[in-house]
Structure formats: structure tokens, C-alpha cells
Design a protein around this motif. Structure first.
Motif, PDB file in Angstrom:
ATOM      1  N   ILE A 273      20.836 -84.032  -6.741  1.00 35.43           N
ATOM      2  CA  ILE A 273      20.335 -83.981  -8.001  1.00 35.43           C
ATOM      3  C   ILE A 273      20.202 -82.676  -8.759  1.00 35.43           C
ATOM      4  CG2 ILE A 273      18.263 -84.571  -9.812  1.00 35.43           C
ATOM      5  CD1 ILE A 273      17.459 -86.650  -8.065  1.00 35.43           C
ATOM      6  N   VAL A 274      19.769 -81.656  -7.962  1.00 30.69           N
ATOM      7  CA  VAL A 274      20.085 -80.238  -8.586  1.00 30.69           C
ATOM      8  C   VAL A 274      21.192 -79.553  -7.937  1.00 30.69           C
ATOM      9  CG1 VAL A 274      18.678 -78.348  -8.905  1.00 30.69           C
ATOM     10  CG2 VAL A 274      17.412 -80.278  -8.873  1.00 30.69           C
ATOM     11  N   ALA A 275      21.929 -78.971  -8.712  1.00 28.68           N
ATOM     12  CA  ALA A 275      22.923 -78.030  -8.143  1.00 28.68           C
ATOM     13  C   ALA A 275      22.600 -76.944  -7.125  1.00 28.68           C
ATOM     14  CB  ALA A 275      23.946 -77.428  -9.328  1.00 28.68           C
TER      15      ALA A 275
ATOM     16  N   PRO B  54      22.126 -77.926 -17.477  1.00 31.26           N
ATOM     17  CA  PRO B  54      22.978 -77.340 -16.643  1.00 31.26           C
ATOM     18  C   PRO B  54      22.437 -77.380 -15.204  1.00 31.26           C
ATOM     19  CG  PRO B  54      22.984 -76.013 -18.628  1.00 31.26           C
ATOM     20  CD  PRO B  54      21.774 -77.017 -18.646  1.00 31.26           C
ATOM     21  N   GLY B  55      23.377 -77.741 -14.353  1.00 30.15           N
ATOM     22  CA  GLY B  55      22.946 -77.880 -12.957  1.00 30.15           C
ATOM     23  C   GLY B  55      22.221 -79.145 -12.352  1.00 30.15           C
ATOM     24  N   ILE B  56      22.158 -79.831 -13.428  1.00 29.85           N
ATOM     25  CA  ILE B  56      21.513 -81.439 -12.866  1.00 29.85           C
ATOM     26  C   ILE B  56      22.478 -82.608 -13.043  1.00 29.85           C
ATOM     27  CG2 ILE B  56      19.837 -83.134 -13.696  1.00 29.85           C
ATOM     28  CD1 ILE B  56      18.537 -80.620 -12.828  1.00 29.85           C
ATOM     29  N   ASN B  57      22.438 -83.261 -12.157  1.00 28.37           N
ATOM     30  CA  ASN B  57      23.268 -84.698 -11.999  1.00 28.37           C
ATOM     31  C   ASN B  57      22.640 -85.672 -12.631  1.00 28.37           C
ATOM     32  OD1 ASN B  57      24.803 -86.693 -11.175  1.00 28.37           O
ATOM     33  ND2 ASN B  57      25.405 -85.766  -9.418  1.00 28.37           N
TER      34      ASN B  57
ATOM     35  N   LEU C  79      12.544 -80.592  -8.792  1.00 32.66           N
ATOM     36  CA  LEU C  79      12.669 -80.055  -7.417  1.00 32.66           C
ATOM     37  C   LEU C  79      12.137 -80.883  -6.368  1.00 32.66           C
ATOM     38  CD1 LEU C  79      11.925 -76.462  -7.682  1.00 32.66           C
ATOM     39  CD2 LEU C  79      14.144 -77.406  -7.275  1.00 32.66           C
ATOM     40  N   GLN C  80      11.005 -81.745  -6.667  1.00 37.81           N
ATOM     41  CA  GLN C  80      10.437 -82.653  -5.816  1.00 37.81           C
ATOM     42  C   GLN C  80      11.313 -83.878  -5.481  1.00 37.81           C
ATOM     43  OE1 GLN C  80       6.767 -83.844  -7.479  1.00 37.81           O
ATOM     44  NE2 GLN C  80       5.740 -81.923  -7.107  1.00 37.81           N
ATOM     45  N   MET C  81      12.099 -84.327  -6.618  1.00 40.99           N
ATOM     46  CA  MET C  81      12.994 -85.484  -6.614  1.00 40.99           C
ATOM     47  C   MET C  81      14.330 -85.224  -5.657  1.00 40.99           C
ATOM     48  SD  MET C  81      13.247 -87.400 -10.243  1.00 40.99           S
ATOM     49  CE  MET C  81      14.022 -86.005 -10.897  1.00 40.99           C
ATOM     50  N   ASN C  82      14.461 -83.627  -5.721  1.00 40.56           N
ATOM     51  CA  ASN C  82      15.663 -83.152  -5.160  1.00 40.56           C
ATOM     52  C   ASN C  82      15.479 -83.079  -3.440  1.00 40.56           C
ATOM     53  OD1 ASN C  82      18.606 -81.861  -5.117  1.00 40.56           O
ATOM     54  ND2 ASN C  82      17.458 -80.353  -4.230  1.00 40.56           N
ATOM     55  N   TYR C  83      14.060 -82.747  -3.059  1.00 40.87           N
ATOM     56  CA  TYR C  83      13.858 -82.949  -1.745  1.00 40.87           C
ATOM     57  C   TYR C  83      14.035 -84.388  -1.091  1.00 40.87           C
ATOM     58  CZ  TYR C  83      11.860 -78.314  -2.561  1.00 40.87           C
ATOM     59  OH  TYR C  83      11.647 -76.984  -2.863  1.00 40.87           O
ATOM     60  N   THR C  84      13.645 -85.344  -1.856  1.00 36.17           N
ATOM     61  CA  THR C  84      14.008 -86.744  -1.432  1.00 36.17           C
ATOM     62  C   THR C  84      15.335 -87.219  -1.608  1.00 36.17           C
ATOM     63  OG1 THR C  84      13.010 -87.671  -3.455  1.00 36.17           O
ATOM     64  CG2 THR C  84      11.524 -87.182  -1.563  1.00 36.17           C
ATOM     65  N   ASN C  85      15.940 -87.084  -2.814  1.00 39.54           N
ATOM     66  CA  ASN C  85      17.404 -87.036  -2.895  1.00 39.54           C
ATOM     67  C   ASN C  85      18.258 -86.027  -3.147  1.00 39.54           C
ATOM     68  OD1 ASN C  85      17.354 -90.417  -3.760  1.00 39.54           O
ATOM     69  ND2 ASN C  85      15.368 -89.524  -4.008  1.00 39.54           N
TER      70      ASN C  85
END
Length: 457
Positions: free
Chosen positions: A148-150, A37-40, A139-145
Motif C-alpha cells: 500500500i505504501v511505497a 504520492p507513494g500510496i497505491n 502504516l498499520q495497513m501496510n504492515y498487514t498488506n
């Protein structure tokens, strides 16, 4: 083929076991498409493909073992790796823990229940730790892209810490791993084959269409550019595929026959009974593909934790060193395969029990005394056979990767068509076929194969 399948469904008990196994394996595959939940999931897999590229990457091998669940950040992204890691630790603890070892020897049922209890608790702990590290990596991936995380999960913080996001990811992924553990145990107890091995095998098989599609995409009969495959590369892949399949079958099925003689006994006044000859089949590879599964899972667990925690510190460097294809990875992989082959054989093969049973039944090995000399002879023979089997198993596991690296074949293709994944796939299929064969023979059928039983060489 169809005649063998018809035989399976003619035995009611076997039919129920097979359908029960297929149903639970289908549930495992459904979990591979349910994102946390919350992940694209679509953005996550696109970032994963962009990050891995075409080189040798640890996450590609982890993704193959999980059946694509790792790259999509689904509820079963961790797969059964935490359970296998916990099993390895507990098997080592049995050898080092005299109390548990004594319970396993004196009361096997109680000892097995206690061992299973500790393994499950350790699986829970490892799953919780690894899922928390996975959340940090997300979270590290979400900072660059971003995306990904809602954002709703990230907005709820305590002391600038997104506790809700960590809570959702850790509890969801840990639950998914525990569900896979339960499914694997149910398949082992009430279905056909080893549950954990079958879950890994189904995950590997699910990557077959993407691997074939990648071959078609990379195929270029005229180009010699880097990253392109020509006709010669395809021929090499097919040759390696056939060689690894044949080699795995030979090493798993092969055994050495230790000759036995039975002493004649006088029954009553004149009647003679007994006598004759037989043999003890000592398998060349007593552990099957379990050493490969253990070695791969252990290296993946350590390297994955290092990758999640890494990013600039010494653990990140360790993860880089342990990436598949590096010389350190190859060396440790071979070393662990040899170690786990000997370790598993030592825990499962009981020469003292065999020697005792032989003495009770009046059997002996020609030229070897009964009792302790027979036990030592069997130990020595098994150690020599196991060494050859372990070395051959390790070579089969790493040789395709070296060939793929030399020919510049994409790692996803070399992993699937001629490496650890194929080795596990063939070994698990052979083990499952043997179990089906034994059920059919008990019901007085000829066996699963139309031309005879699955037997050793």
C-alpha cells in the motif's frame, strides 16, 4: 425542467455563477482521484472494502462524505470535515468570547473577517493533526498488506522513524483540505449556494452509482440468507427514500405565520396612510440541514481520531462505541442535532432586531405590546417551533438507519438512500434552488420551476 434551465442561462450574471460553481466542483472531483504520492490507491481501496465488510462501520460514512476519496487515500481524503469542525469550535467560541462577540455585534464586517481568519488557522491545525494520524493508520495497513505504501518512502528513516512518509502525507492532505476550503469559500462568495455544503453533496452524489450497483449485486428475489436483499427490502428502501425526501422538504419549507397589524397614521391634515395586515414567517427548522452536517462531522472527527490512534487503548474503544449504528452513536447524534438546531437558531435569529424594526414601522402583533413584550413573544414562539423541528429532523436522520439495521440492509445502501446523506442532499438542493429562484425573480422571470416559486407551507 428544460424551460427552467433555459431561464438560468438567459440571465448572464446567473449563468456565470452557475458555470463558475460547476467548474470548481469539478476540480473537487478531480482531486478525489489523485492519490497521495507513494500510496497505491487500488490496494488501499481493496483493503478498505475488506476491512469494512457489510456491517456498520465509521469509515463507510466518512467515505460517503468524502465522495470515495477517503478509501483511496487521495489528496482530498479528509474532505471538509476539518473545516466544519473548526467552524463549530469557533461558533462556540463566539458565544463564550465576549470581545469577539462584541466585535461581531458592533462591526459585523471586521468581526466576520477575524472569525474567518481564526477558522482558517484552526482548520490548518486540525488538518495537520488528522493527516498525521491518517499516515499512522496507513502504516498499520501496510504492515498487514504490504504494497500500500511505497518502499522508497519507508526506507528513508531517522531514528527508525519514517519521517519522509509522514511529511509527504501530512503536507499533501493538509494542502488538499485547504484547497477544498478555498473552493468552498469561493463558491459561497462568487457562485451559487453554500460552498461547503455543495462539496459534501457532490461527494454524496458521486456514490450513487456504487450504491445502485450494490443493490443489484445484493438483490435476490428468492434468497432469505443474511446479506441478501429481496423484493420486500427494495420496496422498504424506496418507501424510506420517498418518506425522507418528503419529510425533509416539509420541515425545511414549513413555517408558522405570526400575524401583524400596522397602525394608521395621519399625514398632513386629512390624509390617512398605513394600516393593513401582514405576517412574520417563523421557519419550523430555521437552521436547515446545518445541524445534521455539524453533528455528523463532529462525531466523525472524534471517532476517526480515535480509530487512528486506537488499536487496543481506550480511544479505540471510544471509536467502536461511536461507530454508526450503535445506540450511543444514535443517542449522541440526536442530542447534537437538537443542540446545534437551537445553537444555530440562537446565533442567526434576532428577535430584538425584529421587535425594534416593528416598532419603527408602526407594526404590532395583536394582543402583544411593542418592544420588550414582542421580543419575548417571538423568542417563546421560536423556541417552541424549533423544538418540534429539531426532534423531527433528528428522527428523519436516524430512522432509516434503524430500519436498515432491522431488515439487515447493507449499511452503505441505508446510509445513502435513507439517512444522513439523503437528508443533506435534499436540504442542500432545496437551498440552492431557492438562491437560483431569487436571482430569476429579481430579473422578472417567473422562477426556476414552471409552476411557480419554491415557497414555504
Amino acid at each position: 425542467m428544460f424551460q427552467g434551465l433555459r431561464k438560468i442561462f438567459q440571465v448572464p450574471e446567473l449563468k456565470v455563477k452557475v458555470l463558475f460553481t460547476l467548474f470548481l466542483l469539478a476540480i473537487c472531483r478531480v482531486g478525489s482521484f489523485i492519490p497521495v504520492p507513494g500510496i497505491n490507491g487500488e490496494l488501499a481501496i481493496s483493503f478498505f472494502r475488506q476491512a469494512t465488510g457489510g456491517g456498520q462501520n465509521l469509515f463507510q460514512l466518512v467515505d460517503i462524505f468524502s465522495g470515495g476519496a477517503f478509501s483511496q487515500m487521495t489528496v482530498v481524503a479528509l474532505g471538509v470535515v476539518p473545516y466544519i469542525s473548526a467552524s463549530i469550535i469557533m461558533q462556540l467560541m463566539v458565544a463564550l468570547w465576549p470581545t469577539l462577540q462584541r466585535e461581531m455585534r458592533e462591526n459585523s464586517e471586521v468581526g466576520k473577517r477575524k472569525l474567518n481568519k481564526y477558522t482558517r488557522l484552526l482548520t490548518l491545525l486540525l488538518s495537520f493533526i488528522q493527516s498525521a494520524l491518517y499516515a499512522k493508520y496507513a502504516l498499520q495497513m501496510n504492515y498487514t498488506n504490504p504494497g500500500i505504501v511505497a518502499s522508497e518512502l519507508l526506507d528513508i528513516q531517522l531514528f527508525h522513524f519514517p519521517w519522509l512518509f509522514y511529511l509527504v502525507v501530512t503536507f499533501t492532505m493538509t494542502t488538499g483540505t485547504l484547497l477544498l476550503m478555498w473552493i468552498g469559500e469561493q463558491i459561497t462568495e462568487r457562485g451559487i449556494g453554500n460552498g461547503m455544503s455543495l462539496i459534501i453533496t457532490v461527494g454524496i452524489l458521486s456514490q450513487l452509482p456504487s450504491a445502485i450497483g450494490m443493490i443489484i449485486q445484493q438483490l435476490n428475489f428468492d434468497s432469505q440468507e443474511s446479506g441478501q436483499m429481496n423484493f420486500a427490502s427494495v420496496l422498504v428502501i424506496l418507501a424510506v427514500f420517498v418518506a425522507v425526501t418528503m419529510g425533509t422538504i416539509l420541515i425545511i419549507q414549513g413555517h408558522r405565520r405570526i400575524p401583524l397589524q400596522y397602525a394608521r397614521r395621519v399625514v398632513g391634515t386629512r390624509e390617512m396612510q398605513g394600516g393593513g395586515s401582514s405576517y412574520i414567517p417563523l421557519k419550523v427548522n430555521y437552521a436547515g440541514v446545518i445541524p445534521v452536517i455539524f453533528a455528523s462531522s463532529l462525531l466523525m472527527f472524534v471517532a476517526t481520531v480515535g480509530s487512528f490512534v486506537g488499536a487496543g487503548n481506550w480511544m479505540g474503544e471510544v471509536a467502536t462505541w461511536l461507530s454508526p449504528g450503535t445506540m450511543l452513536y444514535m443517542f449522541l447524534f440526536i442530542l447534537l442535532i437538537v443542540f446545534f438546531t437551537y445553537f444555530w437558531t440562537a446565533t442567526q435569529f434576532r428577535p430584538d432586531q425584529i421587535a425594534s424594526d416593528m416598532k419603527k414601522n408602526g407594526a404590532f402583533i395583536p394582543g402583544v405590546r411593542q418592544g420588550r413584550p414582542t421580543q419575548e413573544y417571538l423568542e417563546s414562539a421560536m423556541n417552541r417551533i424549533t423544538f418540534m423541528g429539531a426532534i423531527f429532523l433528528a428522527l428523519i436522520a436516524v430512522l432509516p438507519t434503524l430500519i436498515g439495521r432491522f431488515l439487515n440492509i447493507p449499511s452503505t445502501i441505508s446510509y445513502f438512500f435513507g439517512g444522513t446523506a439523503l437528508l443533506i442532499l435534499v436540504g442542500v438542493v432545496l437551498d440552492t434552488m431557492k438562491q437560483i429562484e431569487s436571482h430569476l425573480i429579481m430579473r422578472r422571470y417567473d422562477g426556476f420551476l414552471s409552476r411557480g416559486r419554491v415557497q414555504g407551507r
